[in-house]
Design a protein around this motif. Structure first.
Motif, PDB file in Angstrom:
ATOM      1  N   ALA A 109       0.825  -1.205   0.000  1.00 56.71           N
ATOM      2  CA  ALA A 109       0.000   0.000   0.000  1.00 56.71           C
ATOM      3  C   ALA A 109       0.866   1.264   0.000  1.00 56.71           C
ATOM      4  O   ALA A 109       0.342   2.377   0.038  1.00 56.71           O
ATOM      5  CB  ALA A 109      -0.936   0.008   1.201  1.00 56.71           C
ATOM      6  N   GLY A 110       2.176   1.096   0.002  1.00 54.73           N
ATOM      7  CA  GLY A 110       3.060   2.251  -0.030  1.00 54.73           C
ATOM      8  C   GLY A 110       3.560   2.693   1.321  1.00 54.73           C
ATOM      9  O   GLY A 110       4.257   3.708   1.429  1.00 54.73           O
ATOM     10  N   GLY A 111       3.220   1.969   2.371  1.00 50.21           N
ATOM     11  CA  GLY A 111       3.687   2.332   3.698  1.00 50.21           C
ATOM     12  C   GLY A 111       5.149   1.982   3.884  1.00 50.21           C
ATOM     13  O   GLY A 111       5.788   1.386   3.002  1.00 50.21           O
ATOM     14  N   PRO A 112       5.721   2.359   5.025  1.00 49.39           N
ATOM     15  CA  PRO A 112       7.139   2.072   5.265  1.00 49.39           C
ATOM     16  C   PRO A 112       7.386   0.575   5.360  1.00 49.39           C
ATOM     17  O   PRO A 112       6.550  -0.179   5.840  1.00 49.39           O
ATOM     18  CB  PRO A 112       7.417   2.777   6.602  1.00 49.39           C
ATOM     19  CG  PRO A 112       6.081   2.877   7.272  1.00 49.39           C
ATOM     20  CD  PRO A 112       5.083   3.044   6.165  1.00 49.39           C
ATOM     21  N   GLY A 113       8.542   0.146   4.886  1.00 50.77           N
ATOM     22  CA  GLY A 113       8.917  -1.248   4.987  1.00 50.77           C
ATOM     23  C   GLY A 113       9.337  -1.600   6.408  1.00 50.77           C
ATOM     24  O   GLY A 113       9.386  -0.747   7.304  1.00 50.77           O
ATOM     25  N   ALA A 114       9.632  -2.867   6.619  1.00 49.01           N
ATOM     26  CA  ALA A 114      10.026  -3.324   7.946  1.00 49.01           C
ATOM     27  C   ALA A 114      10.961  -4.512   7.786  1.00 49.01           C
ATOM     28  O   ALA A 114      11.115  -5.070   6.695  1.00 49.01           O
ATOM     29  CB  ALA A 114       8.799  -3.718   8.773  1.00 49.01           C
ATOM     30  N   ALA A 115      11.580  -4.880   8.877  1.00 43.14           N
ATOM     31  CA  ALA A 115      12.430  -6.063   8.916  1.00 43.14           C
ATOM     32  C   ALA A 115      12.254  -6.721  10.271  1.00 43.14           C
ATOM     33  O   ALA A 115      12.054  -6.045  11.290  1.00 43.14           O
ATOM     34  CB  ALA A 115      13.896  -5.720   8.674  1.00 43.14           C
ATOM     35  N   THR A 116      12.287  -8.035  10.290  1.00 43.86           N
ATOM     36  CA  THR A 116      12.147  -8.759  11.548  1.00 43.86           C
ATOM     37  C   THR A 116      13.457  -8.724  12.323  1.00 43.86           C
ATOM     38  O   THR A 116      14.496  -8.283  11.820  1.00 43.86           O
ATOM     39  CB  THR A 116      11.784 -10.224  11.283  1.00 43.86           C
ATOM     40  OG1 THR A 116      12.881 -10.865  10.619  1.00 43.86           O
ATOM     41  CG2 THR A 116      10.543 -10.337  10.422  1.00 43.86           C
ATOM     42  N   GLU A 117      13.407  -9.188  13.538  1.00 42.38           N
ATOM     43  CA  GLU A 117      14.621  -9.487  14.281  1.00 42.38           C
ATOM     44  C   GLU A 117      15.337 -10.667  13.599  1.00 42.38           C
ATOM     45  O   GLU A 117      14.794 -11.284  12.669  1.00 42.38           O
ATOM     46  CB  GLU A 117      14.268  -9.872  15.710  1.00 42.38           C
ATOM     47  CG  GLU A 117      13.430 -11.144  15.775  1.00 42.38           C
ATOM     48  CD  GLU A 117      12.917 -11.451  17.153  1.00 42.38           C
ATOM     49  OE1 GLU A 117      12.990 -10.574  18.023  1.00 42.38           O
ATOM     50  OE2 GLU A 117      12.432 -12.574  17.364  1.00 42.38           O
ATOM     51  N   ARG A 118      16.536 -10.989  14.054  1.00 40.97           N
ATOM     52  CA  ARG A 118      17.246 -12.124  13.487  1.00 40.97           C
ATOM     53  C   ARG A 118      16.543 -13.412  13.894  1.00 40.97           C
ATOM     54  O   ARG A 118      16.395 -13.723  15.067  1.00 40.97           O
ATOM     55  CB  ARG A 118      18.698 -12.139  13.974  1.00 40.97           C
ATOM     56  CG  ARG A 118      19.521 -13.271  13.373  1.00 40.97           C
ATOM     57  CD  ARG A 118      21.012 -12.993  13.503  1.00 40.97           C
ATOM     58  NE  ARG A 118      21.428 -12.896  14.894  1.00 40.97           N
ATOM     59  CZ  ARG A 118      21.861 -13.929  15.625  1.00 40.97           C
ATOM     60  NH1 ARG A 118      21.904 -15.132  15.077  1.00 40.97           N
ATOM     61  NH2 ARG A 118      22.238 -13.753  16.863  1.00 40.97           N
ATOM     62  N   LEU A 119      16.090 -14.161  12.875  1.00 39.04           N
ATOM     63  CA  LEU A 119      15.308 -15.368  13.111  1.00 39.04           C
ATOM     64  C   LEU A 119      16.095 -16.648  12.856  1.00 39.04           C
ATOM     65  O   LEU A 119      15.638 -17.734  13.207  1.00 39.04           O
ATOM     66  CB  LEU A 119      14.054 -15.358  12.224  1.00 39.04           C
ATOM     67  CG  LEU A 119      13.114 -14.173  12.420  1.00 39.04           C
ATOM     68  CD1 LEU A 119      11.970 -14.241  11.412  1.00 39.04           C
ATOM     69  CD2 LEU A 119      12.574 -14.139  13.844  1.00 39.04           C
ATOM     70  N   ALA A 120      17.235 -16.545  12.187  1.00 40.49           N
ATOM     71  CA  ALA A 120      18.043 -17.722  11.879  1.00 40.49           C
ATOM     72  C   ALA A 120      19.497 -17.304  11.813  1.00 40.49           C
ATOM     73  O   ALA A 120      19.824 -16.114  11.737  1.00 40.49           O
ATOM     74  CB  ALA A 120      17.596 -18.351  10.555  1.00 40.49           C
TER      75      ALA A 120
END
Length: 635
Positions: free
Chosen positions: A328-339
C-alpha cells in the motif's frame, strides 16, 4: 397453547449435531430444578412435557417430515463461507520428516517421517496436504487430517517444478506439459504443453507452495491461476486452471537468475533479483510490468518472496532476517534475526500466514506484516538464534494421540487428553505426531483482536479454582480432571452446560475442546438471569452456529450458520468468540467463520456446553466434551 417447533437438520446430514424441538415452559430459568438453562434454550429437553391439545400432538408428528426437506436446502454449499487452513508443512531434512506448524499458535502440531535423515527432499503444500519430492522416488502426499503419507502414481523425477494453492497442485513436466492434482478420488489430469508458451524443457527440481524459484522455465500459482514463466523469452503466460491453455501473455523483466514466485491470494507475480537486491511485482492480467523496489539494507543472499495480507516478504539469508514491503506504499520493515546468517531459509504461506523455515536445521518462525515474529524449534536442540520471541498465541488443533497427561506449563502445551473415562492402551502412531514447544512469555497475546490486550482469565481447567459451576445436576455433570474440564449430559438429556463466574462486555473468549463422545461443542457469552444469551457451537460435520436464545427460546432461524472442513474428531480444536459492541464473531482453529450484529444483550457470564448423542449415530442421547485452556481478554 404452546406448540413445539422442531429445528431443521444442519448441513452435513446425520454426522452433524441435530437440533431438537424447542423447549417449552414459562417463567425464568433457574439453576435449581427442571432442565438446564441452555438445554431449555436449545430445545434439548422433551421429557415432562404435557401436550395441551391434539393439534399440538399432531403437529409434532407432521413437522419432522417437512423438516428433512428444508434441511437439504440449508446444506447448500453455496452458503459456505471461505475458511482457509492456517498451518504449514515445513521440511526438516536433518530428521527426514515433514513438520506441521500451526500459524496461530506458532507450535509444532505433527512430525511425519517421509525420507531417510539428511535426504535433500522438498515440500509443496496444496490446501491441507503436503507433497514431498525426493527424486528418483515417487511423489508422496501427506494427508492434512490423518497425517498419513502415501505415494502418488507419478515419479517425482518426471516433474521439474510443483506449485500449489488451496484448490490444486500443479506440476510442470519435463516435456513442457502440466499435470493438475486434486484430492482423491479425483484422478490427476495431464495437459499438453500450452500452445504459445514457448518450447518445452527441463527446469530445476525445486518446489514451493506458490511455485518454483530459479531457472529458465518456472511454474507459479497466483490468485488468477497458474503462471508459466519463460525467463529466456522474458514472457509470463497466465494459464486456465480448467483447460491448461494460455489465456494471457505478459512481457516481464525476469532473468534466469531471478527468484520467481506467485501470490495465491492475489493476481501477482513476484521476482527477487539477488544481484541488485530488488523486487519486481507484476499483475498477471496487465499488459506491461516494469519497475523494481529496492530492498533497503539487503545484500545479495536473498530467497524467493511470498505475498500475504497486503505485504511482500523476502528472506534475507545473509542477515538471518525477513524484509517486508508494504504494497500500500507504507514504510517497509524487517524482523529481528530469526536464523543464523547464511542459513538457506525459505518462506511459505498457508491461510494468509507467513512461515519461515530452515529446511536443514530446527529453526522456524511465524512472521507478521509489522515485522513481529514468533520463533519455534521444530525438533530437539536449543532455541534458534536471536532475541526472545514475541508473545505466542494459544495452540490450535492437535493431532497428537489421546492419552492423559499433566497440565502444560508456560513453555509446554503438549497435553493430549483422552475423550473417555477409561484409560486406553498407549497408541503407537505411524507417522509419529509430536508437539515441540516454542519459547513463550508469561502473558499470551490475543491472536484475534489487538485492541483486546488485557488477559483477565487464563485457566487450564484441570483443577477446581472455584470459578466454574454445574448448571443443573439433573441434566449432567461438570468435573475437573488432569486432561481438562469434562462436561457430560445424562438422564436422557442431550445438552448440558457449565458456568463461569466471569462477566464480559467487550471481550475475546477462547477455549480448546475435544469432541470426546459428543456430537458438538459450544460456548455461550453475555448470559442473563432469564435464560438469555449468545452462543457459538460447532459440530463434527463442520457446521458452525452463532446465535442467541431469549428467555429459554432459541432464535429461529439462527442468526448465523456456516461451515468449515470437518474437524479431526480425535484432535484438539479451538473455538473462539469476540464481542465488540453489538458485533460478535466466531472463529474455529484461528480462522474467522462469520459474524452477527445484535444488540439485545450487552453483558453477562461465560460458559461451555456439550451437545450429546454419542457419535457417530447419536443413538444414545448422552455425550461428553472436554474443555481446557480458557482464555479471556478485554480492552
Amino acid at each position: 397453547m404452546i406448540e413445539p417447533r422442531p429445528w431443521r437438520p444442519p448441513p452435513g446430514g446425520p454426522a452433524g449435531p441435530t437440533r431438537p424441538a424447542r423447549a417449552v415452559g414459562a417463567g425464568p430459568l433457574t439453576r435449581a430444578g427442571g432442565p438446564g438453562r441452555l438445554a431449555r434454550t436449545l430445545g434439548a429437553v422433551r421429557s415432562g412435557r404435557r401436550w395441551r391439545s391434539l393439534p399440538a400432538a399432531l403437529l409434532a408428528i407432521v413437522l419432522p417430515v417437512g423438516v428433512a426437506v428444508v434441511g437439504v436446502h440449508r446444506g447448500d454449499p453455496a452458503t459456505r463461507p471461505a475458511v482457509r487452513y492456517a498451518s504449514a508443512w515445513l521440511a526438516s531434512r536433518a530428521i527426514g520428516a515433514l513438520t506441521l506448524v500451526d500459524g496461530v499458535s506458532a507450535e509444532v502440531a505433527a512430525t511425519v517421517p517421509v525420507a531417510p535423515p539428511g535426504s535433500p527432499f522438498t515440500v509443496t503444500q496444496q490446501g491441507r496436504a503436503g507433497y514431498v519430492t525426493a527424486p528418483p522416488g515417487p511423489l508422496v502426499r501427506v494427508d492434512g487430517a490423518t497425517h498419513a503419507p502415501r505415494p502418488v502414481d507419478v515419479p517425482s523425477g518426471e516433474l521439474s517444478a510443483l506449485a500449489g494453492d488451496d484448490r490444486y497442485l500443479w506440476g510442470l513436466r519435463r516435456d513442457g506439459g502440466l499435470t493438475r492434482f486434486a484430492d482423491a478420488p479425483a484422478v490427476p489430469r495431464a495437459f499438453a504443453p500450452p500452445a504459445g508458451a514457448g518450447p518445452g524443457g527441463a527446469g530445476p527440481a525445486v518446489t514451493g507452495s506458490a511455485g518454483s524459484t530459479g531457472g529458465a522455465r518456472r511454474l507459479v500459482v497466483t490468485g488468477a491461476g497458474p503462471v508459466l514463466v519463460d525467463a529466456d523469452a522474458r514472457r509470463a503466460y497466465l494459464l486456465s486452471p480448467e483447460r491448461g491453455e494460455v489465456v494471457h501473455e505478459l512481457p516481464v523483466d525476469i532473468g534466469p537468475d531471478d527468484l520467481v514466485s506467485g501470490v495465491p491470494d492475489g493476481p501477482w507475480l513476484l521476482a527477487v533479483r539477488p544481484a541488485d537486491a530488488t523486487l519486481l511485482r507484476c499483475e498477471v492480467r496487465a499488459d506491461t510490468c516494469s519497475g523494481r523496489t529496492t530492498l533497503v539494507g539487503a545484500g545479495p543472499e536473498l530467497g524467493a518472496a511470498v505475498g500475504a495480507r497486503g505485504a511482500v516478504f523476502v528472506p534475507d539469508r545473509g542477515a538471518g532476517v525477513v524484509r517486508i514491503v508494504d504494497l500500500a506504499g507504507g514504510p517497509g520493515a524487517a524482523t529481528e534475526r530469526l536464523a543464523d546468517p547464511g542459513a538457506r531459509v525459505e518462506l511459505s504461506v498457508a491461510g494468509g500466514v507467513v512461515f519461515l523455515n530452515d529446511p536443514d536445521g530446527p529453526a522456524a518462525a511465524v512472521v507478521a506484516a509489522d515485522g513481529s515474529a514468533r520463533r519455534l524449534v521444530k525438533y530437539g536442540g536449543a532455541p534458534p538464534a536471536g532475541p526472545p520471541a514475541t508473545a505466542t498465541p494459544p495452540p490450535t488443533a492437535s493431532s497428537a494421540p489421546p492419552g492423559p497427561s499433566p497440565r502444560p506449563g508456560p513453555t509446554d502445551r503438549s497435553a493430549s487428553p483422552t475423550p473417555s473415562r477409561t484409560p486406553s492402551r498407549s497408541p503407537t502412531p505411524s507417522p509419529s505426531r509430536t508437539r515441540t514447544p516454542s519459547p513463550t512469555p508469561s502473558t499470551p497475546r490475543n491472536p484475534y483482536l489487538r485492541e483486546h490486550d488485557r488477559l483477565v482469565l487464563d485457566d487450564p481447567m484441570t483443577r477446581n479454582t472455584g470459578r466454574w459451576s454445574n448448571d443443573n445436576d439433573a441434566t449432567g455433570t461438570c468435573r475437573f480432571a488432569s486432561d481438562g474440564y469434562h462436561v457430560e449430559s445424562s438422564n436422557g438429556h442431550r445438552f448440558h452446560e457449565c458456568y463461569g463466574d466471569l462477566r464480559v462486555e467487550d471481550f475475546t473468549y477462547e477455549v480448546r475442546f475435544h469432541f470426546g463422545t459428543a456430537r458438538a461443542a459450544g460456548v455461550f457469552v453475555r448470559q442473563s438471569g432469564d435464560g438469555s444469551w449468545y452462543f457459538a457451537m460447532i459440530g463434527r460435520s463442520g457446521t458452525v452456529w452463532l446465535s442467541k436464545g431469549v428467555a429459554g427460546v432459541p432464535e429461529d432461524p439462527d442468526l448465523f450458520t456456516g461451515s468449515v472442513d470437518p474437524p479431526d474428531p480425535n484432535g484438539w480444536h479451538r473455538l473462539a468468540v469476540t464481542g465488540v459492541g453489538d458485533t460478535l464473531t466466531v472463529y474455529v482453529d484461528g480462522e474467522r467463520v462469520g459474524s452477527i450484529t445484535d444488540g439485545q444483550f450487552d453483558a453477562g457470564p461465560i460458559g461451555v456446553f456439550t451437545d450429546g448423542g454419542r457419535a457417530p449415530d447419536g443413538a444414545d442421547p448422552h455425550g461428553e466434551t472436554i474443555f481446557r485452556d480458557v482464555r479471556v481478554w478485554r480492552p
